[in-house]
Scaffold this active site. Structure first.
Site, mmCIF file in Angstrom:
data_model
loop_
_atom_site.group_PDB
_atom_site.id
_atom_site.type_symbol
_atom_site.label_atom_id
_atom_site.label_comp_id
_atom_site.label_asym_id
_atom_site.label_seq_id
_atom_site.Cartn_x
_atom_site.Cartn_y
_atom_site.Cartn_z
ATOM 1 N N VAL A 1 5.578 -24.527 -86.146
ATOM 2 C CA VAL A 1 4.261 -24.322 -85.563
ATOM 3 C C VAL A 1 4.445 -23.580 -84.242
ATOM 4 O O VAL A 1 5.302 -23.945 -83.432
ATOM 5 C CB VAL A 1 3.535 -25.664 -85.314
ATOM 6 C CG1 VAL A 1 2.151 -25.428 -84.718
ATOM 7 C CG2 VAL A 1 3.439 -26.463 -86.607
ATOM 8 N N CYS A 2 3.677 -22.520 -84.042
ATOM 9 C CA CYS A 2 3.646 -21.809 -82.762
ATOM 10 C C CYS A 2 5.056 -21.312 -82.383
ATOM 11 O O CYS A 2 5.754 -20.707 -83.181
ATOM 12 C CB CYS A 2 3.048 -22.726 -81.708
ATOM 13 S SG CYS A 2 2.530 -21.913 -80.180
ATOM 14 N N THR A 3 5.501 -21.623 -81.166
ATOM 15 C CA THR A 3 6.806 -21.139 -80.705
ATOM 16 C C THR A 3 7.978 -21.866 -81.351
ATOM 17 O O THR A 3 9.134 -21.519 -81.086
ATOM 18 C CB THR A 3 6.921 -21.277 -79.177
ATOM 19 O OG1 THR A 3 6.673 -22.636 -78.807
ATOM 20 C CG2 THR A 3 5.929 -20.361 -78.463
ATOM 21 N N THR B 1 4.372 -16.155 -84.948
ATOM 22 C CA THR B 1 4.391 -17.142 -83.875
ATOM 23 C C THR B 1 3.164 -16.885 -83.012
ATOM 24 O O THR B 1 2.313 -16.052 -83.361
ATOM 25 C CB THR B 1 5.697 -17.062 -83.056
ATOM 26 O OG1 THR B 1 5.743 -18.142 -82.114
ATOM 27 C CG2 THR B 1 5.817 -15.744 -82.305
#
Length: 324
Positions: free
Chosen positions: A101-103, A121
């Site tokens: 998830v995300c970074t 990302t």
């Protein structure tokens, strides 16, 4: 029952954990069957503080066997410490499916799990991911991407979109739609995350790419093939394409299209020009091409965007806001 393990580390983003965790928990509750067993892991186990200081209880990573490993995002420097990378690599070897998830994509990339794969990302760090890990093909616009058993998602709330996609892959679209309704989110979100990331505000590291972007902004009404932009940057087409993608996370063609959409959006908001005039002025040549570009970026047409902006502008100020 599928066993899902979330990996956290000091300074993780709590919503990267809570959002998808709630989606899987809701799927189990709505189905009335034990679909998922949810566990939280960290390098050493115990209480792990999130970026905001909220503590999360976790189990030591060890050699747990998982159906799905989901790496949460957060502070990149914290996640890239050797112990965190080794723990994720160890868990990944025994997991059937891997996600971030995300970074969290940085942690997967550092562990070598994204080499040769497409990934996404958070839009703000997409160019950094591409620069740091050239073996990864970064698509900065996608809300989530699944490539040969490895899934990545865009920023923060996109973890819910990712979880819904995994639930759909496991149990079909009907359950995923039920979960989305229960959480009051879109089953399939319209548009990409680029709508939150103005490319006109990007600051590439090299003067050559900055010069090409500035030239494109000033000449949107003209044809802007990659050859012309490369010539402006004093690079060959091949060198320019690679450098541009590395520093912005976009292809030149996609960047030009987004610059045109941004310019058109401003004119739609600020004036009463006909759609046809705006399309010509920003280089789309015809309204249909502009409409398709708006749908791709925002999930709605240029006409719908104008109607939405006007309806917001015409709404009277609320009583609560007047009181404030």
């Amino acid at each position: 029952m599928r066993r899902i393990g979330f990996f956290v580390f000091p300074d993780h983003q709590i919503l990267d954990l809570a959002g998808p965790f709630a989606a899987f928990e809701t799927a189990t509750r709505l189905s009335g069957r034990p679909l998922y067993r949810l566990e939280i892991y960290s390098c050493a186990g115990g209480s792990v503080a999130s970026r905001g200081g909220l503590p999360v209880a976790s189990k030591p990573a060890g050699n747990a066997r998982l159906d799905t490993l989901i790496v949460c995002g957060g502070e990149v420097a914290s996640m890239l410490k050797p112990g965190e990378v080794e723990a994720v690599a160890r868990l990944a070897r025994r997991a059937s499916r891997i996600a971030s998830v995300c970074t969290g994509a940085f942690l997967l990339a550092e562990a070598g799990l994204l080499d040769g794969r497409r990934a996404t990302t958070h839009w703000r760090t997409a160019h950094r991911l591409q620069q740091s890990y050239p073996a990864v093909e970064v698509d900065a616009d996608r809300i989530f991407i699944g490539d040969r058993g490895v899934w990545t998602s865009a920023g923060v709330t996109a973890g819910i979109d990712l979880a819904l996609a995994l639930i759909e892959a496991d149990h079909g679209p009907d359950l995923a739609r039920q979960v989305a309704r229960e959480l009051v989110v879109y089953h399939r979100r319209a548009g990409g995350q680029s709508q939150f990331a103005p490319i006109s505000q990007m600051e590439p590291e090299s003067d050559r790419i900055r010069l090409a972007l500035a030239f494109a902004r000033d000449h949107l009404h003209e044809d802007l093939p990659i050859e012309r932009l490369a010539d402006t940057a004093h690079l060959s087409v091949r060198q320019f394409g690679r450098a541009f993608r590395r520093e912005t996370g976009e292809t030149p063609a996609k960047a030009v299209e987004r610059l045109r959409v941004e310019a058109a959006r401003v004119r739609l908001q600020e004036g009463a020009e006909p759609i046809e005039v705006i399309a010509q002025a920003v280089g789309f040549t015809d309204p249909e091409r502009m409409r398709r570009a708006f749908v791709k970026l925002f999930g709605m047409s240029s006409q719908a965007i104008r109607r939405l902006d006007r309806s917001h502008a015409c709404q009277p100020e609320s009583t609560s806001s007047r009181e404030v």
